[in-house]
Design a protein around this motif. Structure first.
Motif, PDB file in Angstrom:
ATOM      1  N   SER A   1      13.389  58.417  73.113  1.00 44.97           N
ATOM      2  CA  SER A   1      13.793  57.029  73.357  1.00 44.97           C
ATOM      3  C   SER A   1      12.536  56.171  73.479  1.00 44.97           C
ATOM      4  N   PRO A   2      12.664  54.854  73.342  1.00 45.59           N
ATOM      5  CA  PRO A   2      11.475  53.991  73.416  1.00 45.59           C
ATOM      6  C   PRO A   2      10.691  54.158  74.712  1.00 45.59           C
ATOM      7  N   ASP A   3      11.347  54.294  75.825  1.00 47.07           N
ATOM      8  CA  ASP A   3      10.621  54.439  77.092  1.00 47.07           C
ATOM      9  C   ASP A   3       9.885  55.766  77.148  1.00 47.07           C
ATOM     10  N   GLU A   4      10.572  56.845  76.692  1.00 50.29           N
ATOM     11  CA  GLU A   4       9.899  58.163  76.693  1.00 50.29           C
ATOM     12  C   GLU A   4       8.725  58.176  75.708  1.00 50.29           C
ATOM     13  N   ARG A   5       8.958  57.534  74.568  1.00 49.16           N
ATOM     14  CA  ARG A   5       7.912  57.522  73.553  1.00 49.16           C
ATOM     15  C   ARG A   5       6.656  56.822  74.090  1.00 49.16           C
ATOM     16  N   LYS A   6       6.865  55.743  74.852  1.00 48.61           N
ATOM     17  CA  LYS A   6       5.722  55.012  75.393  1.00 48.61           C
ATOM     18  C   LYS A   6       4.961  55.854  76.408  1.00 48.61           C
ATOM     19  N   THR A   7       5.678  56.558  77.246  1.00 48.23           N
ATOM     20  CA  THR A   7       5.025  57.364  78.292  1.00 48.23           C
ATOM     21  C   THR A   7       4.384  58.621  77.716  1.00 48.23           C
ATOM     22  N   GLU A   8       5.177  59.401  76.944  1.00 49.20           N
ATOM     23  CA  GLU A   8       4.665  60.668  76.410  1.00 49.20           C
ATOM     24  C   GLU A   8       3.614  60.434  75.326  1.00 49.20           C
TER      25      GLU A   8
END
Length: 360
Positions: free
Chosen positions: A49-56
């Protein structure tokens, strides 16, 4: 510890443990190559997801940067170590002499050197160089030089003859360079001032004779030339060639068919312990023959002896080379022994000059 942190630690440890550039390249491919472990993690970002992609994504790219920096640093260390090892194994001993180039290793034969020396001397006196063929006619080698058919003087020359031609003529290998004088007088008008160096041939072989040897002859034709001029030229030549301040000379009557009067020339020397030194001592050594050109020779070459007269001389180049440089056997000059040429030869850049010294 998370899986990413564990992977990062393993990769950094492998980088630090890489013993050479090949091992380091294998670690790089395993981590950042197309199918590498970090590249595989980056490929999973598309499914997040966009939020996970940004963090990971930030964590994975940070790990990638650390690995890239570690690879670069380790590569520099390995390159420096390889260079140090190479320098240690390829050390140069600067105390050793440098090797001569092939051009410097070569040597000028003493005969070639002496030809250059005498050419420099006579050129300084205003002489030109004349040359002719090694294969001559009987007419040029004997007849025009006042050797009539059947003359006993022809027996003085052990001649190499070729087979007779259809017209009855019989070529020969020239026995002296005097035919060059004939050719010069036939093609040039007086005044003439030339030297004629070159190869000559006679059937003879011992320590002081070879079947092929070298001579230089000189010729001067003019209206007022006389023996006084000849004596001065020969004296100046001997002083310059043997590099001494003074040479006493003695002229003795002799016989040559092509000169009248004819003279043998002796020079003062000292013989001591197998050496000959010129310009000193009480001994005398014959070095050449000379004389006034015979009127018959002038007529045969189309020069009027009532108007012109001249003088000529001749000497063995091999002989004067032996005398100057202490060579005791003429045959050694033609044996192609590299030990001999390394001892008696001259370096290619040792060009003889009157100003710098002929044999310096």
């Amino acid at each position: 510890m998370s899986d990413l942190a564990k992977l990062e630690t393993e990769i950094l440890g492998a980088i630090a443990a890489a013993s050479d550039e090949a091992a380091l390249e294998a670690v790089r491919v395993g981590a950042l190559g197309k199918k590498g472990s970090i590249s595989a993690l980056l490929a999973t970002l598309g499914k997040m997801s966009p939020d996970e992609r940004k963090t990971e994504g930030a964590k994975i790219n940070l790990a990638k940067d650390k690995v890239t920096e570690a690879l670069s640093a380790r590569r520099d260390i390995l390159k420096n170590a390889a260079l140090d090892a190479r320098l240690a194994s390829e050390t140069i001993d600067v105390t050793l002499p440098t090797r001569e180039t092939p051009a410097e290793q070569g040597r000028i034969h003493p005969l070639s050197q002496v030809m250059d020396e005498l050419t420099a001397i006579f050129a300084d006196m205003g002489f030109s160089i004349a040359e002719g063929p090694d294969i001559e006619t009987d007419d040029y080698n004997f007849t025009k030089l006042n050797f009539p058919e059947g003359h006993p003087a022809r027996e003085m020359h052990d001649t190499f003859f070729f087979n007779r031609k259809e017209d009855g003529s019989r070529p020969l290998l020239r026995t002296h360079t005097s035919p060059v004088q004939v050719r010069t007088m036939l093609t040039q008008k007086p005044p003439i001032r030339v030297i004629c160096p070159g190869r000559t041939y006679r059937i003879d072989s011992d320590a002081t004779h070879t079947p092929q040897f070298h001579q230089v002859e000189g010729l001067v034709i003019d209206k007022g030339s006389h023996l006084g001029h000849l004596k001065w030229i020969l004296a100046e030549f001997c002083k310059a060639f043997f590099e001494v301040d003074n040479v006493n000379m003695k002229f003795r009557p002799s016989f040559f068919p092509f000169t009248e009067p004819s003279l043998e020339v002796d020079i003062q020397c000292r013989r001591d312990k197998g050496e000959i030194r010129f310009g000193e001592g009480e001994d005398w050594l014959e070095i050449l023959g000379c004389g006034m050109v015979h009127p018959n020779v002038l007529r045969a070459c189309g020069i009027d002896p009532d108007v012109y007269q001249g003088f000529a001389w001749g000497m063995g180049i091999d002989r004067i080379a032996m005398l100057k440089y202490g060579i005791n056997d003429l045959r050694q000059m033609f044996e192609s022994d590299t030990r001999w040429i390394n001892h008696y030869g001259f370096k290619p850049l040792d060009v003889p000059t009157l100003a710098g010294g002929l044999s310096s």
